[in-house]
Design an enzyme around this catalytic site. Structure first.
Site, PDB file in Angstrom:
ATOM      1  CE1 TYR A 141      -3.044   3.126   0.799  1.00 40.52           C
ATOM      2  CE2 TYR A 141      -1.824   3.315   2.849  1.00 40.52           C
ATOM      3  CZ  TYR A 141      -2.717   3.838   1.934  1.00 40.52           C
ATOM      4  OH  TYR A 141      -3.267   5.070   2.152  1.00 40.52           O
ATOM      5  NE  ARG A 221      -0.008   3.849  13.656  1.00 44.23           N
ATOM      6  CZ  ARG A 221       0.996   3.090  14.138  1.00 44.23           C
ATOM      7  NH1 ARG A 221       1.856   3.577  15.016  1.00 44.23           N
ATOM      8  NH2 ARG A 221       1.147   1.844  13.713  1.00 44.23           N
ATOM      9  N   GLY A 284       2.914  -5.588  10.653  1.00 46.74           N
ATOM     10  CA  GLY A 284       3.131  -4.392   9.843  1.00 46.74           C
ATOM     11  C   GLY A 284       2.855  -3.080  10.559  1.00 46.74           C
TER      12      GLY A 284
END
Ligand code: UFG
Length: 332
Positions: A141, A221, A284
């Protein structure tokens, strides 16, 4: 400006359409509705149910509608699926984007705004992430988005198309008025899943990994509000006035927030407990990703409005309360 928003019925695209209208631009939407929602677009917006890879049809729309600038939000974005089915991602995210760019050259449209991702940085050695942090994606991606960035750089060099590339961190939240919001099928994102766990629409939220080298062991994040992302897109137009331009910006708040902090904030905003269980790491997932947003702030005069995670989640909660099943047009 006449702006064609490709993928305008999707999550970030639909918020951008609303902001474009509010800023006095004419926004038109092209979307094949594979992931987009027709009801995310108001009836006063011209809508084309078309595939972005259909070069001749897209060129015709660009010419007939006298489009000045194309914004491109349409892409497949499931990291896990990109690992198991990379060709699907290369075909759509790269192949169809090339067709869209060819349609633009056919029609003489010279300005492009592209949705890229912090996933192009992979697992960076340095934090926060600046625009010249080395880009080394760890999944297909991210690689597809980086390929398009390279194509855009080459096109800027020839003078055919000037581009602005925005690398989004974690898009989140919903329109302040609760009219549009996040509805993915399947849903994989933390905030909507935590809200669904709180309301009992789903089972306990699985916390993917609690042994990361972060303060509370969960991933960090950078949750940037979708309307803040949209505002950056509108403030970049001046940068594209000249030929040969390629500009890139990281769009994040600059503030790292852990998975556990998100769950706490959802509890505070909703007043409901979020049932959660510790689970193995998700493959990932980099431990920490957050932006240095200095470049966007200085060059675009952009200031994110939702710096506090609770104010961001409050908009997602408001959207959820009025649309508990999202747009109601898909099964998840
Ligand atoms: N998480 C959980 N449980 C869940 C879902 C997520 O613990 O049920 C965690 C993830 O492990 C991650 C964090 O919450 O640490 C955020 O996960 P999201 O799936 O919401 O978002 P990502 O950071 O994985 O993905 C986002 C974009 C992608 C982009 C990626 C770049 O959605 O498109 O950032 O890393 F590729």
């Amino acid at each position: 400006m006449n702006v064609l928003v490709v993928g305008g019925a999707g999550y970030i695209g639909s918020h951008c359409v609303k902001q474009l209208q509010a800023a006095g631009h004419r926004a038109l939407v092209l979307d094949n509705l594979v992931f987009g929602h027709r009801s995310a677009i108001s009836d006063d917006v011209t809508f084309y149910n078309e595939d972005l890879g259909n070069r001749s049809a897209v060129a015709k729309i660009l010419l007939e509608e006298k489009i000045d600038l194309v914004m491109h939000f349409a892409a497949f974005a499931y990291v896990g699926e990109s690992v198991t089915d990379p060709l699907k991602y290369y075909e759509n995210n790269v192949g169809n984007t090339i067709q869209l760019l060819l349609a633009m050259t056919d029609a003489g449209v010279k300005k492009f705004v592209f949705s890229s991702t912090c996933a192009t940085y992979g697992e960076p050695d340095e934090l926060p992430i600046v625009e010249d942090t080395p880009q080394s994606p760890i999944n297909p991606y991210g690689t597809t988005k980086l390929h398009v960035e390279h194509i855009l750089k080459d096109l800027a060099h020839t003078g055919e198309i000037s581009s602005a590339v925005f690398r989004y961190f974690n898009a989140s939240g919903a329109a302040e008025d609760g009219s549009i919001g996040e509805d993915h099928a399947p849903e994989t994102h933390l905030i909507p899943l935590a809200i669904a766990a709180a309301t009992g629409q789903r089972g306990a939220l699985k916390i993917f990994g609690t042994d990361y080298p972060t303060p509370d062991g969960t991933c960090l994040r950078d949750y940037i509000h979708v309307d803040d992302l949209a505002r950056a897109h509108i403030s970049v137009f001046d940068q594209l006035a000249e030929p040969n331009k390629f500009v890139d910006y990281n769009l994040g708040t600059g503030k790292p927030t852990s998975v556990r902090e998100i769950l706490d904030a959802v509890e505070k905003v909703s007043g409901l407990p979020v049932p959660a269980e510790e689970a193995a790491r998700r493959e990932g997932d980099p431990p920490s990703l957050y932006a240095d947003n200095t470049k966007a702030r200085t060059e675009l005069g952009w200031e994110p409005q939702y710096m506090d995670i609770e104010s961001n989640i409050a908009t997602a909660w408001k959207w959820h309360q009025s649309h508990p099943d999202g747009y109601g047009d898909t099964q998840d």
